[in-house]
Design a protein around this motif. Structure first.
Motif, short mmCIF file in Angstrom:
data_model
loop_
_atom_site.label_atom_id
_atom_site.label_comp_id
_atom_site.label_asym_id
_atom_site.label_seq_id
_atom_site.Cartn_x
_atom_site.Cartn_y
_atom_site.Cartn_z
N SER A 69 0.89 -1.27 0.09
CA SER A 69 -0.01 -0.02 0.07
C SER A 69 0.97 1.20 0.09
N SER A 113 0.69 5.70 1.02
CA SER A 113 -0.08 6.54 1.86
C SER A 113 0.67 7.88 1.64
N ASP A 124 -16.13 -0.61 14.49
CA ASP A 124 -15.89 0.57 13.95
C ASP A 124 -16.22 1.67 15.16
N LEU A 139 -11.95 -2.15 3.88
CA LEU A 139 -12.40 -1.14 4.94
C LEU A 139 -11.87 0.07 4.47
N SER A 140 -12.42 1.26 4.90
CA SER A 140 -12.09 2.61 4.71
C SER A 140 -11.21 3.06 5.86
N ASN A 141 -10.54 4.13 5.30
CA ASN A 141 -9.52 4.74 6.24
C ASN A 141 -10.04 5.19 7.59
N GLY A 142 -9.43 5.07 8.63
CA GLY A 142 -9.98 5.59 10.13
C GLY A 142 -9.66 4.99 11.24
N TYR A 167 -10.25 2.26 14.36
CA TYR A 167 -11.27 1.16 14.72
C TYR A 167 -10.59 0.62 15.96
N LYS A 181 -4.68 4.25 4.08
CA LYS A 181 -4.61 3.82 3.00
C LYS A 181 -4.20 5.27 1.68
#
Length: 378
Positions: free
Chosen positions: A200, A202, A326, A354-357, A359, A378
């Motif tokens: 990945s 970023s 989440d 999954l989306s950025n953020g 957890y 990401k």
């Protein structure tokens, strides 16, 4: 064996002219060359007549005539600015043209490139040696990230312009064969990338973090900053750095955890300590039956991009519920729901989809409930 059809076919002006013919003439010449060379040796690879990075219309016209049917490799030349990340839109534009004419499965090469004065550079000043080292390495990495599978640095000898000696692979005269700093950086970057796979990337402000799987299956991060040089980079919690590799070829090994390092224009490679477990959400017992009388949960690396290893410890035999939630309290994934004996465990969590953020990992036992925060980037 490789044959390149022509050099910078789109460049013809009052100062220099590499090709004065038409696109259709080049198409016919490529067709004939392809047939002749294939009859000699079917293993020969034909490199398309290349264009400078500003000559994509010429490339499009050539492919529109069907020229892509008679070449094995598409090529271009890019003399990158000191910030090679500025060339990303041009790479993408070239790939769009290639896809439009159905030859997207053919390799894309930069068959001649280096760092120099560019219209994209605001100061218009030649690069210093340190700027050249950084730009050559970052060009290699950025092209690799965006699908350019071969980057050839020009030139072999630095005896054309006063500034060339510091940018060339070797200094002049050729009999000395002394590698220059940018060529050492090129070789070091090649060693990082060959056989590696992108996990990945970023980009946060001007900072780049590229997570890769090295050829030996080790996890590593390439880190640099496009705007700020020599600043303290706080190592994310959970990153267990085993080794740092520099563009001069040096390697620094660490026997204890480091919490910060200096980064800047020149990329560095941070190699992480081996992580027990395999890809996906898989579990490993570390020392079953020999844990302390405590319950805990954490993960590393954190922040992470795709995979992170969740470590948890059980102080006694117990029913275990290990799940990821989440920020709204919704359960994302149930990783463990079974009875386990006391011990330390690892499970590799794959966050694909999954989306950025932020957890949360929640570990519930018969007696305890422990929560730990993790950050997906990401």
């Amino acid at each position: 064996m490789y044959y390149e059809m022509w050099n910078e076919t789109n460049v013809c002006n009052d100062k220099i002219c590499f090709y004065s013919g038409s696109v259709s003439q080049m198409y016919q010449m490529t067709l004939e060359a392809y047939n002749i060379l294939q009859n000699i040796d079917s293993n020969i690879k034909i490199i398309a007549p290349n264009v400078s990075i500003y000559g994509y219309q010429w490339l499009e016209d050539f492919l529109a005539m069907g020229g892509g049917n008679y070449v094995d490799i598409i090529s271009y030349h890019d003399y990158q600015p000191k910030k090679p990340e500025l060339s990303i839109p041009k790479i993408q534009a070239c790939k769009d043209i290639i896809q439009r004419y159905g030859v997207q499965n053919k390799p894309l090469w930069d068959t001649e490139g280096n760092v120099g004065v560019s219209e994209d550079d605001p100061d218009k000043q030649p690069p210093t040696v340190d700027e050249a080292i950084a730009a050559v390495s970052r060009t290699f990495i950025v092209q690799w990230l965006y699908g350019v599978s071969n980057f050839n640095v020009y030139c072999y000898e630095g005896n054309v312009e006063p500034n060339d000696a510091q940018l060339s692979i070797w200094n002049a005269p050729h009999t000395l064969l002394v590698p220059q700093p940018p060529s050492i950086a090129y070789k070091a970057t090649a060693d990082w990338l060959i056989g590696s796979k992108v996990v990945s990337k970023s980009v946060v402000g001007s900072r780049w973090l590229v997570q890769i799987k090295l050829a030996d299956n080790s996890d590593a991060f390439i880190v640099w900053d496009t705007d700020v040089d020599n600043y303290v980079f706080n190592i994310p919690a959970g990153w267990k750095i085993l080794q740092k590799k520099l563009l001069n070829g040096n390697k620094l090994s660490y026997s204890s955890t480091i919490t910060s390092d200096t980064i800047g224009f020149k990329p560095i490679l941070l190699v992480l300590a081996p992580v027990p477990g395999a890809q996906g959400n898989t579990e490993t017992v570390i020392n079953e039956g020999h844990a302390e009388k405590t319950t805990s949960v954490s993960c590393y690396p954190n922040p992470f991009f795709t995979n992170t290893t969740i470590e948890y410890q059980l102080g006694e035999d117990t029913k275990v519920d290990l799940s990821v939630y989440d920020i709204y309290g919704g359960k994302i994934s149930e990783l463990v729901n079974s009875t386990q004996v006391a011990g330390k465990y690892n499970i590799v969590f794959n966050a694909e989809g999954l989306s950025n953020g932020v957890y949360f990992i929640q570990l519930k036992t018969n007696k305890d409930k422990v929560t730990s925060k993790m950050i997906l980037i990401k």
